[in-house]
Design a protein around this motif. Structure first.
Motif, PDB file in Angstrom:
ATOM      1  N   ILE A   1      19.210 -38.605  30.201  1.00 10.33           N
ATOM      2  CA  ILE A   1      18.731 -39.466  31.290  1.00 10.33           C
ATOM      3  C   ILE A   1      17.614 -38.782  32.052  1.00 10.33           C
ATOM      4  N   LEU A   2      17.783 -37.471  32.320  1.00 10.60           N
ATOM      5  CA  LEU A   2      16.754 -36.719  33.027  1.00 10.60           C
ATOM      6  C   LEU A   2      15.457 -36.676  32.216  1.00 10.60           C
ATOM      7  N   VAL A   3      15.562 -36.439  30.917  1.00  9.89           N
ATOM      8  CA  VAL A   3      14.371 -36.397  30.063  1.00  9.89           C
ATOM      9  C   VAL A   3      13.678 -37.758  30.056  1.00  9.89           C
ATOM     10  N   THR A   4      14.456 -38.840  30.029  1.00 11.75           N
ATOM     11  CA  THR A   4      13.876 -40.181  30.031  1.00 11.75           C
ATOM     12  C   THR A   4      13.076 -40.440  31.297  1.00 11.75           C
ATOM     13  N   TYR A   5      13.583 -39.960  32.441  1.00 11.18           N
ATOM     14  CA  TYR A   5      12.893 -40.175  33.708  1.00 11.18           C
ATOM     15  C   TYR A   5      11.652 -39.301  33.852  1.00 11.18           C
ATOM     16  N   THR A   6      11.688 -38.090  33.314  1.00 10.64           N
ATOM     17  CA  THR A   6      10.621 -37.119  33.588  1.00 10.64           C
ATOM     18  C   THR A   6       9.505 -37.127  32.553  1.00 10.64           C
ATOM     19  N   LEU A   7       9.789 -37.508  31.322  1.00  7.82           N
ATOM     20  CA  LEU A   7       8.762 -37.487  30.288  1.00  7.82           C
ATOM     21  C   LEU A   7       7.799 -38.659  30.467  1.00  7.82           C
ATOM     22  N   LYS A   8       6.542 -38.351  30.707  1.00  5.22           N
ATOM     23  CA  LYS A   8       5.528 -39.399  30.818  1.00  5.22           C
ATOM     24  C   LYS A   8       4.957 -39.784  29.456  1.00  5.22           C
ATOM     25  N   ASP A   9       5.029 -38.867  28.524  1.00  2.00           N
ATOM     26  CA  ASP A   9       4.535 -39.107  27.171  1.00  2.00           C
ATOM     27  C   ASP A   9       5.590 -38.593  26.200  1.00  2.00           C
ATOM     28  N   PHE A  10       5.972 -39.431  25.243  1.00  3.63           N
ATOM     29  CA  PHE A  10       7.085 -39.078  24.366  1.00  3.63           C
ATOM     30  C   PHE A  10       6.801 -37.828  23.540  1.00  3.63           C
ATOM     31  N   LYS A  11       5.519 -37.537  23.283  1.00  6.95           N
ATOM     32  CA  LYS A  11       5.224 -36.368  22.454  1.00  6.95           C
ATOM     33  C   LYS A  11       5.609 -35.059  23.142  1.00  6.95           C
ATOM     34  N   PHE A  12       5.815 -35.093  24.467  1.00  3.47           N
ATOM     35  CA  PHE A  12       6.211 -33.877  25.171  1.00  3.47           C
ATOM     36  C   PHE A  12       7.659 -33.483  24.884  1.00  3.47           C
ATOM     37  N   ILE A  13       8.374 -34.323  24.130  1.00  2.00           N
ATOM     38  CA  ILE A  13       9.746 -33.989  23.747  1.00  2.00           C
ATOM     39  C   ILE A  13       9.769 -32.717  22.908  1.00  2.00           C
ATOM     40  N   ILE A  14       8.608 -32.358  22.343  1.00  2.00           N
ATOM     41  CA  ILE A  14       8.552 -31.158  21.510  1.00  2.00           C
ATOM     42  C   ILE A  14       8.872 -29.909  22.322  1.00  2.00           C
ATOM     43  N   TYR A  15       8.521 -29.911  23.610  1.00  2.00           N
ATOM     44  CA  TYR A  15       8.824 -28.751  24.440  1.00  2.00           C
ATOM     45  C   TYR A  15      10.338 -28.629  24.669  1.00  2.00           C
ATOM     46  N   PHE A  16      10.977 -29.758  24.801  1.00  4.86           N
ATOM     47  CA  PHE A  16      12.435 -29.763  24.944  1.00  4.86           C
ATOM     48  C   PHE A  16      13.095 -29.220  23.672  1.00  4.86           C
ATOM     49  N   LEU A  17      12.578 -29.622  22.520  1.00  3.96           N
ATOM     50  CA  LEU A  17      13.127 -29.136  21.254  1.00  3.96           C
ATOM     51  C   LEU A  17      12.872 -27.638  21.074  1.00  3.96           C
ATOM     52  N   ILE A  18      11.711 -27.171  21.532  1.00  8.95           N
ATOM     53  CA  ILE A  18      11.427 -25.734  21.459  1.00  8.95           C
ATOM     54  C   ILE A  18      12.425 -24.954  22.316  1.00  8.95           C
ATOM     55  N   GLY A  19      12.765 -25.495  23.471  1.00  7.48           N
ATOM     56  CA  GLY A  19      13.758 -24.844  24.327  1.00  7.48           C
ATOM     57  C   GLY A  19      15.116 -24.759  23.652  1.00  7.48           C
ATOM     58  N   ILE A  20      15.517 -25.832  22.952  1.00  7.75           N
ATOM     59  CA  ILE A  20      16.790 -25.809  22.228  1.00  7.75           C
ATOM     60  C   ILE A  20      16.775 -24.748  21.143  1.00  7.75           C
ATOM     61  N   VAL A  21      15.665 -24.657  20.422  1.00  7.98           N
ATOM     62  CA  VAL A  21      15.550 -23.650  19.359  1.00  7.98           C
ATOM     63  C   VAL A  21      15.624 -22.238  19.949  1.00  7.98           C
ATOM     64  N   CYS A  22      14.939 -22.019  21.066  1.00  5.20           N
ATOM     65  CA  CYS A  22      14.936 -20.685  21.690  1.00  5.20           C
ATOM     66  C   CYS A  22      16.339 -20.253  22.090  1.00  5.20           C
ATOM     67  N   ILE A  23      17.125 -21.180  22.661  1.00  5.09           N
ATOM     68  CA  ILE A  23      18.451 -20.821  23.158  1.00  5.09           C
ATOM     69  C   ILE A  23      19.492 -20.805  22.044  1.00  5.09           C
ATOM     70  N   THR A  24      19.449 -21.809  21.166  1.00  6.81           N
ATOM     71  CA  THR A  24      20.493 -21.949  20.152  1.00  6.81           C
ATOM     72  C   THR A  24      20.304 -21.008  18.972  1.00  6.81           C
ATOM     73  N   PHE A  25      19.087 -20.943  18.442  1.00  7.45           N
ATOM     74  CA  PHE A  25      18.859 -20.190  17.210  1.00  7.45           C
ATOM     75  C   PHE A  25      18.286 -18.797  17.468  1.00  7.45           C
ATOM     76  N   LEU A  26      17.363 -18.682  18.428  1.00 11.34           N
ATOM     77  CA  LEU A  26      16.791 -17.373  18.743  1.00 11.34           C
ATOM     78  C   LEU A  26      17.641 -16.591  19.739  1.00 11.34           C
ATOM     79  N   GLU A  27      18.611 -17.289  20.372  1.00 11.35           N
ATOM     80  CA  GLU A  27      19.549 -16.672  21.309  1.00 11.35           C
ATOM     81  C   GLU A  27      18.841 -15.985  22.481  1.00 11.35           C
TER      82      GLU A  27
END
Length: 269
Positions: free
Chosen positions: A201-227
């Motif tokens: 819900i927060l991402v839906t409200y804050t993202l002005k352009d859907f392509k910026f979702i890539i930054y959110f995915l990079i954050g998931i990769v950094c925390i989940t896989f790169l630890e």
């Protein structure tokens, strides 16, 4: 975990101070900060003597309500009840963060119904206040406008929180132990999903352009896989943001220069 009367009183007062309708000298911003689950979990953990567990549960509950918004003064959950009695009850029962999230969602919805009842009572007080104004009775008008609403709020919030904490502490652990394992498993699964709903819900409200979702995915990769920890992930995100705006700025400068050159050529012609 045992609880004393003084601890229950402090939790009840904190719940009242964090209520959205509570008018206080420090302002609505202070009440809004106190109503956040991460703050409430810290306060409850400090009162109960286990700050680490309080922060852990508060952070898990906070993730669920990241996208919480008020539409027309109506909320899906009462954040003060989410942040204090539910977190306190979860800690007293020894529940983990995922079960606590499900418990907070239930208590929050019930709290929203209680708040609606409070608003109905206030409408009665304000109606009486209007009659006292018509009769030029200033003392009774001040009583109905300035005394009865906060007093009613204190009685409701402090009373419910105190009762839940004191009465629940005697049965919370036994009740949790009596619940079938399959039910706890379902609660854990739901508790793991609800924070994801809040983040989406927060991402839906804050993202002005859907392509910026890539930054959110990079954050998931950094925390989940790169630890990486949160600080390192935030630094990576900041660097990527600076690089993006440097790239956009360079493109804008090139476009502006090209437009200027075109204008000069037109003038020469």
């Amino acid at each position: 975990m045992e609880i004393t009367v003084m601890q229950a009183i402090l939790i009840g007062i904190a719940c009242w101070l964090g209520s959205c309708e509570n008018a206080q000298p420090l302002g609505i911003g202070f009440s809004d900060a106190l109503s956040r689950p991460i703050v409430g979990g810290t306060i409850v953990g400090f009162i109960l003597g286990d700050v680490a567990t309080g922060i852990t549960i508060g952070a898990a509950v906070q993730a669920m309500y990241l996208g919480q918004v008020l539409i027309g003064g109506v909320a899906t959950a009462d954040m003060a009840f989410v942040s204090y009695p539910s977190i306190a009850l979860a800690m007293l029962a020894g529940a983990d963060a995922t079960v606590a999230v499900t418990l907070a969602a239930t208590v929050g919805v019930l709290g929203a119904a209680v708040f609606t009842g409070y608003e109905i009572l206030c409408s009665v007080f304000y109606s009486l206040g209007d009659k006292f104004i018509a009769n030029n009775d200033i003392k009774k008008m001040k009583l109905t406008y300035m005394v009865l609403p906060p007093l009613t709020s204190f009685v409701i919030r402090f009373g419910i929180t105190f009762s839940i904490v004191m009465l629940g502490s005697a049965y919370a652990a036994d009740l949790l132990a009596a619940i079938p394992e399959i039910v706890l498993h379902i609660a854990s699964v739901l508790g793991g999903i609800l924070p994801a709903v809040g983040i989406s819900i927060l991402v839906t409200y804050t993202l002005k352009d859907f392509k910026f979702i890539i930054y959110f995915l990079i954050g998931i990769v950094c925390i989940t896989f790169l630890e990486l920890n949160m600080v390192a992930t935030a630094v990576v995100g900041m660097c990527l943001a600076v690089m993006y705006y440097m790239f956009i700025g360079g493109q804008n400068e090139s476009t502006t220069q090209q437009n200027d050159d075109d204008v000069e050529e037109d003038e020469l012609l």
